[in-house]
Design a protein around this motif. Structure first.
Motif, mmCIF file in Angstrom:
data_model
loop_
_atom_site.group_PDB
_atom_site.id
_atom_site.type_symbol
_atom_site.label_atom_id
_atom_site.label_comp_id
_atom_site.label_asym_id
_atom_site.label_seq_id
_atom_site.Cartn_x
_atom_site.Cartn_y
_atom_site.Cartn_z
ATOM 1 N N ILE A 200 36.240 105.732 23.500
ATOM 2 C CA ILE A 200 36.103 107.064 22.935
ATOM 3 C C ILE A 200 34.641 107.491 22.845
ATOM 4 C CG2 ILE A 200 35.891 106.463 20.494
ATOM 5 C CD1 ILE A 200 37.834 108.704 19.854
ATOM 6 N N GLY A 201 33.719 106.540 22.906
ATOM 7 C CA GLY A 201 32.308 106.886 22.841
ATOM 8 C C GLY A 201 31.605 106.948 24.180
ATOM 9 N N GLU A 202 32.333 106.781 25.280
ATOM 10 C CA GLU A 202 31.712 106.761 26.603
ATOM 11 C C GLU A 202 31.518 108.180 27.145
ATOM 12 O OE1 GLU A 202 30.361 104.520 28.337
ATOM 13 O OE2 GLU A 202 30.932 102.698 27.262
ATOM 14 N N THR A 203 30.390 108.372 27.814
ATOM 15 C CA THR A 203 30.066 109.653 28.435
ATOM 16 C C THR A 203 29.930 109.540 29.943
ATOM 17 O OG1 THR A 203 28.878 110.298 26.436
ATOM 18 C CG2 THR A 203 28.463 111.605 28.401
ATOM 19 N N ALA A 204 29.318 108.454 30.422
ATOM 20 C CA ALA A 204 29.016 108.312 31.851
ATOM 21 C C ALA A 204 30.260 108.386 32.739
ATOM 22 C CB ALA A 204 28.259 107.008 32.090
ATOM 23 N N PRO A 205 31.375 107.699 32.408
ATOM 24 C CA PRO A 205 32.553 107.816 33.287
ATOM 25 C C PRO A 205 33.080 109.242 33.390
ATOM 26 C CG PRO A 205 32.776 105.925 31.830
ATOM 27 C CD PRO A 205 31.612 106.708 31.334
ATOM 28 N N LEU A 206 33.046 109.980 32.281
ATOM 29 C CA LEU A 206 33.550 111.355 32.311
ATOM 30 C C LEU A 206 32.639 112.249 33.156
ATOM 31 C CD1 LEU A 206 34.610 111.764 28.568
ATOM 32 C CD2 LEU A 206 36.011 111.132 30.530
ATOM 33 N N ILE A 207 31.334 112.011 33.109
ATOM 34 C CA ILE A 207 30.423 112.793 33.940
ATOM 35 C C ILE A 207 30.680 112.512 35.413
ATOM 36 C CG2 ILE A 207 27.991 113.122 34.543
ATOM 37 C CD1 ILE A 207 27.284 112.564 31.651
ATOM 38 N N MET A 208 30.922 111.240 35.753
ATOM 39 C CA MET A 208 31.103 110.876 37.156
ATOM 40 C C MET A 208 32.386 111.448 37.746
ATOM 41 S SD MET A 208 28.350 109.396 37.709
ATOM 42 C CE MET A 208 28.743 109.075 39.415
ATOM 43 N N ILE A 209 33.436 111.626 36.929
ATOM 44 C CA ILE A 209 34.690 112.168 37.467
ATOM 45 C C ILE A 209 34.726 113.689 37.402
ATOM 46 C CG2 ILE A 209 35.978 110.087 36.866
ATOM 47 C CD1 ILE A 209 37.154 111.730 34.501
ATOM 48 N N GLY A 210 33.624 114.303 36.990
ATOM 49 C CA GLY A 210 33.541 115.757 37.015
ATOM 50 C C GLY A 210 34.143 116.453 35.823
ATOM 51 N N ALA A 211 34.228 115.776 34.667
ATOM 52 C CA ALA A 211 34.734 116.445 33.465
ATOM 53 C C ALA A 211 33.746 117.523 33.033
ATOM 54 C CB ALA A 211 34.939 115.433 32.336
ATOM 55 N N PRO A 212 34.213 118.683 32.634
ATOM 56 C CA PRO A 212 33.298 119.758 32.235
ATOM 57 C C PRO A 212 32.563 119.407 30.951
ATOM 58 C CG PRO A 212 35.552 120.381 31.758
ATOM 59 C CD PRO A 212 35.624 119.097 32.532
ATOM 60 N N ASP A 213 31.308 119.861 30.868
ATOM 61 C CA ASP A 213 30.536 119.622 29.651
ATOM 62 C C ASP A 213 31.103 120.396 28.470
ATOM 63 O OD1 ASP A 213 28.642 117.970 30.948
ATOM 64 O OD2 ASP A 213 27.663 119.746 31.769
ATOM 65 N N VAL A 214 31.606 121.590 28.731
ATOM 66 C CA VAL A 214 32.072 122.472 27.670
ATOM 67 C C VAL A 214 33.415 123.057 28.069
ATOM 68 C CG1 VAL A 214 31.628 124.591 26.397
ATOM 69 C CG2 VAL A 214 29.732 123.049 26.926
ATOM 70 N N VAL A 215 34.366 123.014 27.166
ATOM 71 C CA VAL A 215 35.634 123.721 27.318
ATOM 72 C C VAL A 215 35.848 124.562 26.070
ATOM 73 C CG1 VAL A 215 36.703 122.022 28.847
ATOM 74 C CG2 VAL A 215 36.919 121.763 26.383
ATOM 75 N N PHE A 216 36.581 125.651 26.225
ATOM 76 C CA PHE A 216 36.756 126.575 25.111
ATOM 77 C C PHE A 216 38.179 126.583 24.564
ATOM 78 C CE2 PHE A 216 33.119 128.040 27.499
ATOM 79 C CZ PHE A 216 32.201 128.349 26.506
ATOM 80 N N SER A 217 39.044 125.738 25.123
ATOM 81 C CA SER A 217 40.415 125.653 24.627
ATOM 82 C C SER A 217 40.932 124.239 24.843
ATOM 83 C CB SER A 217 41.321 126.658 25.344
ATOM 84 O OG SER A 217 41.358 126.391 26.740
ATOM 85 N N LEU A 218 41.961 123.892 24.104
ATOM 86 C CA LEU A 218 42.553 122.571 24.234
ATOM 87 C C LEU A 218 43.367 122.472 25.516
ATOM 88 C CD1 LEU A 218 43.793 122.025 20.584
ATOM 89 C CD2 LEU A 218 41.936 120.816 21.704
ATOM 90 N N PRO A 219 43.344 121.310 26.179
ATOM 91 C CA PRO A 219 44.194 121.136 27.366
ATOM 92 C C PRO A 219 45.660 121.118 26.972
ATOM 93 C CG PRO A 219 43.115 119.078 26.766
ATOM 94 C CD PRO A 219 42.521 120.132 25.887
ATOM 95 N N ALA A 220 46.468 121.800 27.773
ATOM 96 C CA ALA A 220 47.897 121.908 27.474
ATOM 97 C C ALA A 220 48.748 120.960 28.316
ATOM 98 C CB ALA A 220 48.364 123.342 27.692
ATOM 99 N N GLU A 221 48.160 120.299 29.322
ATOM 100 C CA GLU A 221 48.922 119.398 30.184
ATOM 101 C C GLU A 221 47.971 118.350 30.749
ATOM 102 O OE1 GLU A 221 48.673 122.566 33.904
ATOM 103 O OE2 GLU A 221 50.606 122.005 33.046
ATOM 104 N N LEU A 222 48.554 117.342 31.400
ATOM 105 C CA LEU A 222 47.751 116.240 31.917
ATOM 106 C C LEU A 222 46.840 116.667 33.063
ATOM 107 C CD1 LEU A 222 50.383 113.349 31.913
ATOM 108 C CD2 LEU A 222 48.580 113.796 30.247
#
Length: 540
Positions: A461-483
């Motif tokens: 839950i504290g990792e950042t590097a894997p999410l950056i490498m898979i292209g996760a957005p830095d900022v989202v404005f709404s909760l994800p509704a699906e996988l």
């Protein structure tokens, strides 16, 4: 070997070494504490409160708590530890209750959750009935359970049938429940799908200390608490569903802890009484006297708002929801495979060159940097499997790869700690290897397995590097509704505030507040692991 082979014996060297280790530990703890204190002061800003606010809480909360804790420390240290555990339990369950309410308010509808619980309960009930009547082997049980779970969640023939061109014959249980034209209200569905399972767990816990009648009473009280909270919700100005969830997630564990302390150590209840009572009296007093509290950046607006380019308006809500969804995906993907691999390696795999090679590689994978797993997730799930970047599914699968070796290693250690005599006694009673693993090894090793899993989730839950490498957005404005929806997470949001929006205002306001929330979640998760470990050690 003679004694002179050890050299000259000196207590002075051992004493110096002991205190050197103590000093090194204190330096590390103090340095970390100072760092966190600075961050917490920037986020909470306690000095902005009125002096009367500080004095009121000092007299109503701090002073009584110190007095009671000091008395118990001198007279009954075990009661102090037990009372502190109840206070910690209240804090942790309150935090997790907020996450549960977030899920059922904005992510998962109560009817979908009810269908999912029913889809899991039906195969489990059928498999339990078959196991009790026919006593199948491990392979048959696993295969039958997997088939029933697939049919219940996906329908007949499901996605696999669609691949080969077969037409749908029967819908999944979730779709079947969702198609019912008339459904009960949300709080009734939550009472059946949340309060009832929690009540069954509470009843099992109480029955282990009393009898079946006590367990039944605990089950009834749990369901009654949820229903009462739902009926009282309109008068409190909140919705019935969230009220039921808060009462169940907070009230049931706290009630069990209080009941257990009342039966064994009533003096321990003085600690939660003075803490909760002092905080309540202080809150009422400052409200009546009109004293202003701290102008904290960690407030309701911060926890329930999305990102903003203005630091005062920035919030962490979508990132909190994203972290919860990612952890849910990680648990589903990593826990069964990790525990299954550990069971096979310890109980079934032969001791040969291949298994030793696998063992060494698992240990090496546990120390691989997280950014490498991000690259692996990008290559496997995005480039090879063709999944879109930065989604809940891809992020959860990548983080699962990250902690899978940790879960395998910790689970193997827990399984290995089960005495061999218990296995031999089970075999001597005529049990098969699968029955021994299911009825003897796993119940004994499960607390250690759960402890290792929670600590691994704390890392994920504290990792950042894997999410950056898979292209996760830095900022989202709404909760994800699906996988397949884009997702961010708390560490990624804090990283964005510190880099893309790295102005002095964000450094002084949003970043410290985000760090405090993230560290609080990590401490809550680690505290669960500590409690499970201590209880496991006491049972030994």
């Amino acid at each position: 070997m003679s004694t002179h082979d050890f050299g000259q014996v000196s207590r002075t060297v051992g004493t110096v070494f002991r205190y050197a280790l103590l000093a090194a530990t204190l330096v590390g703890v103090v340095a970390l504490g100072i760092l966190l204190l600075f961050v917490a002061v920037d986020a909470i800003q306690p000095l902005t409160a009125d002096p009367g606010w500080h004095l009121t809480f000092f007299l109503s909360f701090v002073l009584p708590t110190l007095a009671v804790s000091g008395y118990l420390y001198l007279r009954a240290p075990d009661s102090l530890r037990a009372g502190g555990a109840i206070v910690g339990l209240l804090a942790v369950t309150t935090m997790f209750a907020g996450g549960v309410v977030l899920i059922f308010v904005d992510i998962v509808s109560p009817i979908a959750w009810f269908g999912f619980v029913l889809a899991l309960a039906l195969p489990a009930g059928v498999l339990a009935l078959v196991s009790r009547t026919l006593s199948p082997g491990m392979g048959t049980s696993v295969g039958l359970g997997a088939l029933l779970l697939y049919l219940s969640l996906a329908g007949v023939p499901g996605p696999l049938g669609g691949v080969v061109g077969l037409a749908p014959v029967a819908p999944s249980v979730i779709a079947l429940v969702g198609s019912i034209p008339v459904l009960p209200v949300d709080w009734m569905l939550l009472a059946v799908s949340v309060s009832l399972p929690v009540g069954l767990l509470a009843g099992s816990y109480v029955a282990s200390y009393t009898d079946r009648r006590g367990g039944t009473a605990a089950l009834g009280l749990t369901v009654a608490l949820g229903v009462a909270a739902s009926l009282a919700a309109p008068s409190l100005g909140i919705s019935a569903g969230p009220s039921l969830l808060l009462a169940t997630v907070i009230g049931v564990p706290a009630g069990l802890a209080v009941w257990r302390s009342w039966e064994t150590d009533r003096l321990a209840l003085a600690v939660p009484a003075v803490v909760v009572g002092g905080a309540f009296v202080g809150a009422v007093a400052v409200e009546l006297l009109g004293f202003a509290g701290p102008q904290s950046w960690v407030d309701w607006q911060f926890l329930t708002s999305a990102h903003s380019r203005i630091a005062e308006d920035a919030g962490l809500y979508p990132a909190i929801g994203g972290s919860i969804l990612l952890m849910g995906a990680v648990i589903v993907l990593s826990f069964p495979f990790g525990v299954g691999a550990a069971i096979y390696m310890e109980e079934y795999a032969p001791d040969n060159r291949i298994t030793r090679l696998i063992d060494v590689n698992i240990s090496n994978l546990a120390g691989v940097p997280s950014v490498v797993y991000g690259l692996l997730g990008l290559g496997v799930f995005v480039r090879f499997a063709g999944q879109p970047t930065g989604t809940v599914l891809v992020g959860g699968a990548t983080l699962s790869l990250l902690i899978l070796p940790i879960i395998i290693i910790s689970s193997r250690e827990a399984i290995r700690s089960v005495p061999e005599e218990m296995r031999q006694a089970s075999y001597g009673m005529g049990a098969t290897r699968w029955q021994t693993v299911k009825n003897v090894v796993l119940p004994r090793a499960f607390p250690g397995i759960l402890t290792g899993t929670i600590l691994a989730l704390g890392r994920a839950i504290g990792e950042t590097a894997p999410l950056i490498m898979i292209g996760a957005p830095d900022v989202v404005f709404s909760l994800p509704a699906e996988l397949s929806a884009k997702v961010s997470a708390m560490p990624l949001q804090v990283y964005a505030w510190a880099t893309l929006y790295g102005s002095p205002e964000f450094y002084q306001k949003a970043v410290p507040a985000g760090v405090v929330v993230l560290v609080s979640v990590l401490l809550a998760m680690n505290s669960l692991a500590i409690v499970l470990r201590n209880r496991y050690q006491n049972e030994q």
